[in-house]
Design an enzyme around this catalytic site. Structure first.
Site, PDB file in Angstrom:
ATOM      1  N   LYS A  25     -15.018  21.373  12.089  1.00  0.00           N
ATOM      2  CA  LYS A  25     -13.624  20.937  11.943  1.00  0.00           C
ATOM      3  C   LYS A  25     -12.845  21.202  13.229  1.00  0.00           C
ATOM      4  O   LYS A  25     -12.111  20.328  13.711  1.00  0.00           O
ATOM      5  CB  LYS A  25     -12.985  21.728  10.779  1.00  0.00           C
ATOM      6  CG  LYS A  25     -11.476  21.761  10.788  1.00  0.00           C
ATOM      7  CD  LYS A  25     -10.916  22.458   9.574  1.00  0.00           C
ATOM      8  CE  LYS A  25     -10.627  23.938   9.741  1.00  0.00           C
ATOM      9  NZ  LYS A  25      -9.414  24.286  10.501  1.00  0.00           N
ATOM     10  N   ASN A  26     -12.997  22.414  13.765  1.00  0.00           N
ATOM     11  CA  ASN A  26     -12.144  22.798  14.891  1.00  0.00           C
ATOM     12  C   ASN A  26     -12.597  22.221  16.231  1.00  0.00           C
ATOM     13  O   ASN A  26     -11.967  22.468  17.245  1.00  0.00           O
ATOM     14  CB  ASN A  26     -11.994  24.320  14.956  1.00  0.00           C
ATOM     15  CG  ASN A  26     -11.106  24.829  13.818  1.00  0.00           C
ATOM     16  OD1 ASN A  26     -10.399  24.038  13.181  1.00  0.00           O
ATOM     17  ND2 ASN A  26     -11.162  26.115  13.538  1.00  0.00           N
ATOM     18  N   ARG A  96      -2.555  22.473  12.001  1.00  0.00           N
ATOM     19  CA  ARG A  96      -2.355  23.147  13.286  1.00  0.00           C
ATOM     20  C   ARG A  96      -2.822  22.316  14.484  1.00  0.00           C
ATOM     21  O   ARG A  96      -2.169  22.274  15.523  1.00  0.00           O
ATOM     22  CB  ARG A  96      -3.130  24.476  13.233  1.00  0.00           C
ATOM     23  CG  ARG A  96      -2.957  25.372  14.428  1.00  0.00           C
ATOM     24  CD  ARG A  96      -1.670  26.136  14.352  1.00  0.00           C
ATOM     25  NE  ARG A  96      -1.509  27.059  15.461  1.00  0.00           N
ATOM     26  CZ  ARG A  96      -0.360  27.645  15.742  1.00  0.00           C
ATOM     27  NH1 ARG A  96       0.711  27.417  15.003  1.00  0.00           N
ATOM     28  NH2 ARG A  96      -0.275  28.476  16.753  1.00  0.00           N
ATOM     29  N   CYS A 120      -3.020  27.042   8.047  1.00  0.00           N
ATOM     30  CA  CYS A 120      -3.082  28.067   7.014  1.00  0.00           C
ATOM     31  C   CYS A 120      -2.002  29.122   7.221  1.00  0.00           C
ATOM     32  O   CYS A 120      -1.657  29.460   8.353  1.00  0.00           O
ATOM     33  CB  CYS A 120      -4.444  28.752   7.062  1.00  0.00           C
ATOM     34  SG  CYS A 120      -5.743  27.744   6.379  1.00  0.00           S
ATOM     35  N   ARG A 125       1.989  32.668  13.266  1.00  0.00           N
ATOM     36  CA  ARG A 125       1.471  31.552  14.057  1.00  0.00           C
ATOM     37  C   ARG A 125       2.531  30.898  14.949  1.00  0.00           C
ATOM     38  O   ARG A 125       2.847  29.711  14.815  1.00  0.00           O
ATOM     39  CB  ARG A 125       0.784  30.530  13.143  1.00  0.00           C
ATOM     40  CG  ARG A 125      -0.255  31.195  12.245  1.00  0.00           C
ATOM     41  CD  ARG A 125      -1.166  30.234  11.601  1.00  0.00           C
ATOM     42  NE  ARG A 125      -2.271  29.849  12.492  1.00  0.00           N
ATOM     43  CZ  ARG A 125      -3.235  29.012  12.138  1.00  0.00           C
ATOM     44  NH1 ARG A 125      -3.220  28.454  10.970  1.00  0.00           N
ATOM     45  NH2 ARG A 125      -4.207  28.726  12.978  1.00  0.00           N
ATOM     46  N   ASP A 308     -12.482  33.777  11.242  1.00  0.00           N
ATOM     47  CA  ASP A 308     -12.622  32.779  10.180  1.00  0.00           C
ATOM     48  C   ASP A 308     -13.733  33.092   9.180  1.00  0.00           C
ATOM     49  O   ASP A 308     -13.815  32.439   8.136  1.00  0.00           O
ATOM     50  CB  ASP A 308     -12.856  31.382  10.790  1.00  0.00           C
ATOM     51  CG  ASP A 308     -11.604  30.856  11.475  1.00  0.00           C
ATOM     52  OD1 ASP A 308     -10.505  31.360  11.185  1.00  0.00           O
ATOM     53  OD2 ASP A 308     -11.732  29.931  12.306  1.00  0.00           O
ATOM     54  N   ILE A 330      -6.913  39.491  14.793  1.00  0.00           N
ATOM     55  CA  ILE A 330      -6.350  38.243  15.333  1.00  0.00           C
ATOM     56  C   ILE A 330      -5.075  37.823  14.601  1.00  0.00           C
ATOM     57  O   ILE A 330      -4.076  37.477  15.223  1.00  0.00           O
ATOM     58  CB  ILE A 330      -7.387  37.087  15.273  1.00  0.00           C
ATOM     59  CG1 ILE A 330      -8.732  37.517  15.855  1.00  0.00           C
ATOM     60  CG2 ILE A 330      -6.839  35.813  15.939  1.00  0.00           C
ATOM     61  CD1 ILE A 330      -8.802  37.641  17.352  1.00  0.00           C
ATOM     62  N   ARG A 401      -9.782  21.173   2.771  1.00  0.00           N
ATOM     63  CA  ARG A 401      -9.306  20.903   4.126  1.00  0.00           C
ATOM     64  C   ARG A 401     -10.418  21.129   5.138  1.00  0.00           C
ATOM     65  O   ARG A 401     -10.419  20.542   6.208  1.00  0.00           O
ATOM     66  CB  ARG A 401      -8.179  21.879   4.485  1.00  0.00           C
ATOM     67  CG  ARG A 401      -6.812  21.480   4.001  1.00  0.00           C
ATOM     68  CD  ARG A 401      -5.789  22.416   4.585  1.00  0.00           C
ATOM     69  NE  ARG A 401      -6.096  22.630   5.987  1.00  0.00           N
ATOM     70  CZ  ARG A 401      -5.991  23.783   6.632  1.00  0.00           C
ATOM     71  NH1 ARG A 401      -5.551  24.839   6.012  1.00  0.00           N
ATOM     72  NH2 ARG A 401      -6.296  23.879   7.908  1.00  0.00           N
TER      73      ARG A 401
HETATM   74  N1  EPU Z   1      -0.371  33.262  19.126  1.00  0.00           N
HETATM   75  C1  EPU Z   1       0.886  33.585  19.597  1.00  0.00           C
HETATM   76  N2  EPU Z   1       1.586  32.621  20.274  1.00  0.00           N
HETATM   77  C2  EPU Z   1       1.088  31.370  20.496  1.00  0.00           C
HETATM   78  C3  EPU Z   1      -0.204  31.047  20.007  1.00  0.00           C
HETATM   79  C4  EPU Z   1      -0.912  32.021  19.324  1.00  0.00           C
HETATM   80  O1  EPU Z   1       1.354  34.695  19.417  1.00  0.00           O
HETATM   81  O2  EPU Z   1       1.786  30.562  21.123  1.00  0.00           O
HETATM   82  C5  EPU Z   1      -1.153  34.291  18.408  1.00  0.00           C
HETATM   83  C6  EPU Z   1      -1.473  33.917  16.974  1.00  0.00           C
HETATM   84  O3  EPU Z   1      -0.389  34.189  16.119  1.00  0.00           O
HETATM   85  C7  EPU Z   1      -2.682  34.778  16.701  1.00  0.00           C
HETATM   86  C8  EPU Z   1      -3.390  34.802  18.059  1.00  0.00           C
HETATM   87  O4  EPU Z   1      -2.417  34.410  19.028  1.00  0.00           O
HETATM   88  O5  EPU Z   1      -2.281  36.064  16.359  1.00  0.00           O
HETATM   89  C9  EPU Z   1      -4.584  33.866  18.187  1.00  0.00           C
HETATM   90  O6  EPU Z   1      -4.258  32.589  17.670  1.00  0.00           O
HETATM   91  P1  EPU Z   1      -4.898  31.243  18.198  1.00  0.00           P
HETATM   92  O7  EPU Z   1      -3.817  30.489  18.909  1.00  0.00           O
HETATM   93  O8  EPU Z   1      -6.158  31.507  18.940  1.00  0.00           O
HETATM   94  O9  EPU Z   1      -5.227  30.519  16.842  1.00  0.00           O
HETATM   95  P2  EPU Z   1      -5.100  28.983  16.571  1.00  0.00           P
HETATM   96  O10 EPU Z   1      -5.457  28.250  17.805  1.00  0.00           O
HETATM   97  O11 EPU Z   1      -3.818  28.699  15.908  1.00  0.00           O
HETATM   98  C10 EPU Z   1      -7.583  28.510  15.926  1.00  0.00           C
HETATM   99  C11 EPU Z   1      -8.264  27.935  14.724  1.00  0.00           C
HETATM  100  C12 EPU Z   1      -8.219  28.941  13.589  1.00  0.00           C
HETATM  101  C13 EPU Z   1      -8.879  30.232  14.047  1.00  0.00           C
HETATM  102  C14 EPU Z   1      -8.210  30.748  15.328  1.00  0.00           C
HETATM  103  C15 EPU Z   1      -8.862  31.971  15.913  1.00  0.00           C
HETATM  104  C16 EPU Z   1      -7.853  25.580  14.943  1.00  0.00           C
HETATM  105  C17 EPU Z   1      -7.135  24.374  14.450  1.00  0.00           C
HETATM  106  N3  EPU Z   1      -7.593  26.717  14.333  1.00  0.00           N
HETATM  107  O12 EPU Z   1      -6.238  28.762  15.521  1.00  0.00           O
HETATM  108  O13 EPU Z   1      -8.948  28.382  12.527  1.00  0.00           O
HETATM  109  O14 EPU Z   1      -8.762  31.200  13.041  1.00  0.00           O
HETATM  110  O15 EPU Z   1      -8.220  29.707  16.325  1.00  0.00           O
HETATM  111  O16 EPU Z   1     -10.207  31.724  16.179  1.00  0.00           O
HETATM  112  O17 EPU Z   1      -8.665  25.511  15.861  1.00  0.00           O
HETATM  113  C18 EPU Z   1      -9.493  27.951  10.296  1.00  0.00           C
HETATM  114  O18 EPU Z   1     -10.306  27.095  10.698  1.00  0.00           O
HETATM  115  O19 EPU Z   1      -9.466  28.371   9.107  1.00  0.00           O
HETATM  116  C19 EPU Z   1      -8.529  28.529  11.224  1.00  0.00           C
HETATM  117  C20 EPU Z   1      -7.433  29.149  10.827  1.00  0.00           C
END
Ligand code: EPU
Length: 422
Positions: A25-26, A96, A120, A125, A308, A330, A401
């Site tokens: 998915k990601n 997201r 989620c 976030r 995850d 995380i 999802r």
């Molecule tokens: N964060 C900030 N500011 C930002 C961006 C992120 O503080 O501007 C924080 C987040 O709140 C979190 C940390 O940085 O505490 C890491 O978040 P990250 O940005 O890496 O997460 P994401 O990109 O929103 C993706 C996956 C998630 C997965 C995470 C970590 C996608 C669409 N989502 O999320 O997947 O858990 O990386 O590996 O790629 C899932 O598939 O169930 C899922 C939630």
């Protein structure tokens, strides 16, 4: 988004056989957005048939992309008539990965209104790191109660340091940088396999990205990119979820079409717990998970233990002997689901919102549950499958999802699970 369907599971049935892993998915969602960087046709293979992909296809269609399904998880995307003005705000706010659209949108249009992206509910976030990155690239960003407004006279290459590693932040600024004017350096980037696969696709189509697979990416902006054929890599999170299911139920299960290289840390943890496995180049067979021992688990950016699959592994640890400390580093809201495991009979104490202490083994009992998010949802399914009695899970949109064809895959290995539309 909720629907009225639920899963009904009769737990405790022996599981056996082969279960196959779908495309990630990601990665799929991100690479499909990347089609907007060119006006040529993209063919994407091994796309999982899941709700997040359906939502993305709707967003892309609204943006003027001609999307066609060529059968068997293969899609063709033709972005020739892409028009950034037709962004569907309602849909974009549902998942997201939609934030990746910002780069391609800003590359073609000077002003973009964008809602806060959904996904989620596992923590706050925020998108502050995205905003800071875009500002460095010459974009002005303002915000009212509903929308961000991004204004740009053309994206400029920049030096961008991520104070914290962010997966979607890395991918979004990468998509913005490949066609920006001049050189961009991204420091402290995410190194997840999905990020690497996206960068490799972009390079194949003419982007100039150096440092792929390291913590610094150096990108020389190019004027145009092509589109081509891309294979989505196997979903390491789905594979890890099935691995947790196989071990928690002590089943002889072979997980196929996966890439064990992407799961080295979880596999090592299972070995330390006493699980016997046969790991091949694209499959993992669980032979026995008898008398498994407790283990501490701490989530970490790749190649560390993936956040995850923290919830599925926590279900597994309820079946292990001894005390396990689970530390979610995380996301700040990704352990609250442990409350439902306690209602099923687990012994879990929350030390603080990001740490729980679990004592096992405990027999679980079937309960009525509601899925709060995707990964806690699959953990509920695993818990239901190993519990005594009946488990009902509501709000399964959250599970569908991200997991393709889940019911059929589970039935094929002997699970008693049905989907009921009430
Ligand atoms: N964060 C900030 N500011 C930002 C961006 C992120 O503080 O501007 C924080 C987040 O709140 C979190 C940390 O940085 O505490 C890491 O978040 P990250 O940005 O890496 O997460 P994401 O990109 O929103 C993706 C996956 C998630 C997965 C995470 C970590 C996608 C669409 N989502 O999320 O997947 O858990 O990386 O590996 O790629 C899932 O598939 O169930 C899922 C939630």
């Amino acid at each position: 988004m909720t629907n009225m369907s639920k899963y009904i599971i009769q737990g405790g049935k022996p599981l056996k056989g082969t279960i196959s892993v779908s495309g990630a998915k990601n990665m799929a969602t991100k690479v499909m957005v990347a089609c907007l960087l060119s006006d040529q046709v993209m063919t994407v293979k091994n796309v999982p048939e899941i709700e997040d992909i359906n939502r993305l296809l709707e967003v892309l269609t609204d943006l003027g992309v001609k999307t066609s399904k060529l059968g068997n998880n293969t899609y063709q995307l033709d972005p020739k008539n892409f028009d950034p003005r037709n962004l569907n705000m309602e849909l974009v706010s549902k998942f997201r990965a939609s934030i990746l659209l910002l780069g391609p949108l800003l590359a073609q249009y000077k002003e973009i209104k964008f809602p806060h992206p959904g996904g989620c509910t596992i923590g706050k976030r925020p998108i502050d790191m995205f905003i800071e990155g875009f500002k460095k690239m010459g974009v002005s960003v303002s915000m009212d109660e509903k929308y961000y407004t991004f204004r740009s006279q053309g994206l400029q290459g920049a030096d961008i340091v991520f104070p914290q590693i962010t997966v979607t932040g890395t991918e979004t600024l990468l998509l913005a940088a490949v066609k920006a004017k001049g050189k961009t350096k991204l420091y402290n980037v995410a190194q997840e396999p999905e990020v690497i696969a996206l960068a490799e696709y972009l390079n194949k189509q003419g982007a100039k990205i150096k440092g792929i697979g390291t913590s610094i990416l150096e990108i020389d902006g190019v004027v145009s990119l092509t589109n081509g054929e891309v294979d989505v890599i196997p979903d390491r999170i789905e594979a890890g979820s099935f691995l947790a299911l196989a071990c928690a139920s002590n089943s002889n299960l072979k997980i196929t079409n996966c890439d064990p290289e992407h799961l080295r840390v979880p596999i090592t943890l299972l070995e330390q717990m006493g699980v016997k496995m046969k790991v091949n180049s694209n499959s993992i067979e669980v032979l026995s998970a008898e008398n498994i021992q407790a283990s501490n688990l701490k989530t970490h950016e790749y190649p560390g233990f993936p956040t995850d699959i923290q919830a599925p592994f926590t279900v597994l640890l309820t079946q292990a002997h001894g005390q396990s400390l689970i530390h979610e580093t995380i996301f700040e809201g990704r352990l609250f689901y442990t409350d439902f495991l306690n209602r099923m009979g687990a012994n879990i104490i929350m030390c603080d919102p990001q740490r729980v202490l679990l004592t096992g083994p405990t027999k679980l009992k079937g309960k009525k549950l509601e899925s709060p998010d995707l990964r806690a949802g699959i953990a509920m399914v695993i818990a239901g499958l190993i519990a005594d009695g009946t488990t009902e899970i509501e709000n399964i949109y959250q599970i569908e999802r991200g997991y393709e064809n889940l019911i059929d895959k589970l039935k094929a290995i002997g699970a008693q699970i049905i989907k009921r539309n009430d």
